[in-house]
Design an enzyme around this catalytic site. Sequence first.
Site, PDB file in Angstrom:
ATOM      1  N   SER A 140       0.416  -1.480  -0.371  1.00  0.00           N
ATOM      2  CA  SER A 140      -0.233  -0.106   0.129  1.00  0.00           C
ATOM      3  C   SER A 140       1.243   0.831   0.020  1.00  0.00           C
ATOM      4  O   SER A 140       2.023   1.408  -0.813  1.00  0.00           O
ATOM      5  CB  SER A 140      -0.921  -0.369   2.148  1.00  0.00           C
ATOM      6  OG  SER A 140      -1.651   0.923   1.305  1.00  0.00           O
ATOM      7  N   TYR A 154      -5.139   8.624  -5.316  1.00  0.00           N
ATOM      8  CA  TYR A 154      -4.146   7.618  -5.378  1.00  0.00           C
ATOM      9  C   TYR A 154      -4.281   7.376  -3.702  1.00  0.00           C
ATOM     10  O   TYR A 154      -4.560   6.077  -3.450  1.00  0.00           O
ATOM     11  CB  TYR A 154      -2.820   8.415  -4.930  1.00  0.00           C
ATOM     12  CG  TYR A 154      -1.489   7.273  -4.474  1.00  0.00           C
ATOM     13  CD1 TYR A 154      -0.872   6.077  -5.792  1.00  0.00           C
ATOM     14  CD2 TYR A 154      -0.695   7.751  -3.578  1.00  0.00           C
ATOM     15  CE1 TYR A 154      -0.120   5.320  -5.063  1.00  0.00           C
ATOM     16  CE2 TYR A 154       0.265   6.899  -2.953  1.00  0.00           C
ATOM     17  CZ  TYR A 154       0.628   6.023  -3.946  1.00  0.00           C
ATOM     18  OH  TYR A 154       1.765   4.719  -3.841  1.00  0.00           O
ATOM     19  N   LYS A 158      -4.963   3.004  -2.344  1.00  0.00           N
ATOM     20  CA  LYS A 158      -3.981   2.869  -1.475  1.00  0.00           C
ATOM     21  C   LYS A 158      -5.042   2.129  -0.560  1.00  0.00           C
ATOM     22  O   LYS A 158      -4.558   1.359   0.768  1.00  0.00           O
ATOM     23  CB  LYS A 158      -3.238   3.642  -1.082  1.00  0.00           C
ATOM     24  CG  LYS A 158      -1.702   3.126  -2.668  1.00  0.00           C
ATOM     25  CD  LYS A 158      -0.850   1.937  -2.950  1.00  0.00           C
ATOM     26  CE  LYS A 158      -0.475   2.191  -3.988  1.00  0.00           C
ATOM     27  NZ  LYS A 158       0.043   0.832  -3.908  1.00  0.00           N
TER      28      LYS A 158
END
Length: 297
Positions: A140, A154, A158
């Site tokens: 991650s 983003y 993640k």
Amino acid sequence: MITGGSSGIGLSVAHDVARRGASVTLVARNVSRLEKAQQEVELTMSKLSMDGKVQFFSSDISGSVKNISEMVKNAEASLGPVYMLINCAGFARAQKFEDLSPDLMKQMLDINFTGPMVLTQEVVRGMKVQQEGGVVVFVSSQAGLLGLYGFSAYSASKAAIVRAAEALHMELKPHNISVTVCYPPDTDTPGFVEENQTKPIETKLISEAAGLFKPEEVAKKLVDDSLCGAWSSTVGLEGFMLTTLCAGMGPITDAASFMAQVFLSGLFRSVSAFYLWSFTRIVEREHKKRLENKKSE
């Protein structure tokens, strides 16, 4: 099997497990980089007189399920069942929210979340049938534990992998398959260099607070933690603070981490207030600069 294995953290992981005697399957898209990576990992093995083998497959993990399934079957046909899957492939593009295109948002979700999920499905099926146990690792990001300026898409992609990994940890535990999530800080990789090309100044200034780490550091900690069955893996003081503070209802895999979460969460929340205040100050300062520049024009 290591996705994103042709460079960065993935390639460093390949070197690390090769030194421990593993055979390695590298998965990425760029064939020339894969060929170079294969040669480098084979050189690591030969220097240590290891008997492991290295193979690679050029594959887009965000591509069709059929292609991913075929890739896994071909990899296992030559080197045997995958014991350890490390999902390193991923990418970041830091942009202000209103500048993000729908295509870019979908691409980040496909590569950072959907692709690893589909590949892990294929590998886990084999782990359950062909061997008693295994290891699954998802890479991650510390940005997956908190939302930051410029990382709206983003951070979301993640963070999604973390919640999925929590559920998978619960499902796979009876089958003796462990799940580990790695939260790298900013790491000196080709991907990080590319990411910086579009990164807003606010994001750069905020990210600098945690420093820049070497991929070898992240890789060694990732492999050590995952082989021990740890739920989370990170490096640096900020990483320890974030994973402790954001543990929530995450799996408990060792007493030391659990005790840290119980006794340090309150303290770390107080420390986090200072970080958040400093981040806000950065954003406000850069906003004022832009307004002043517009006035002067």
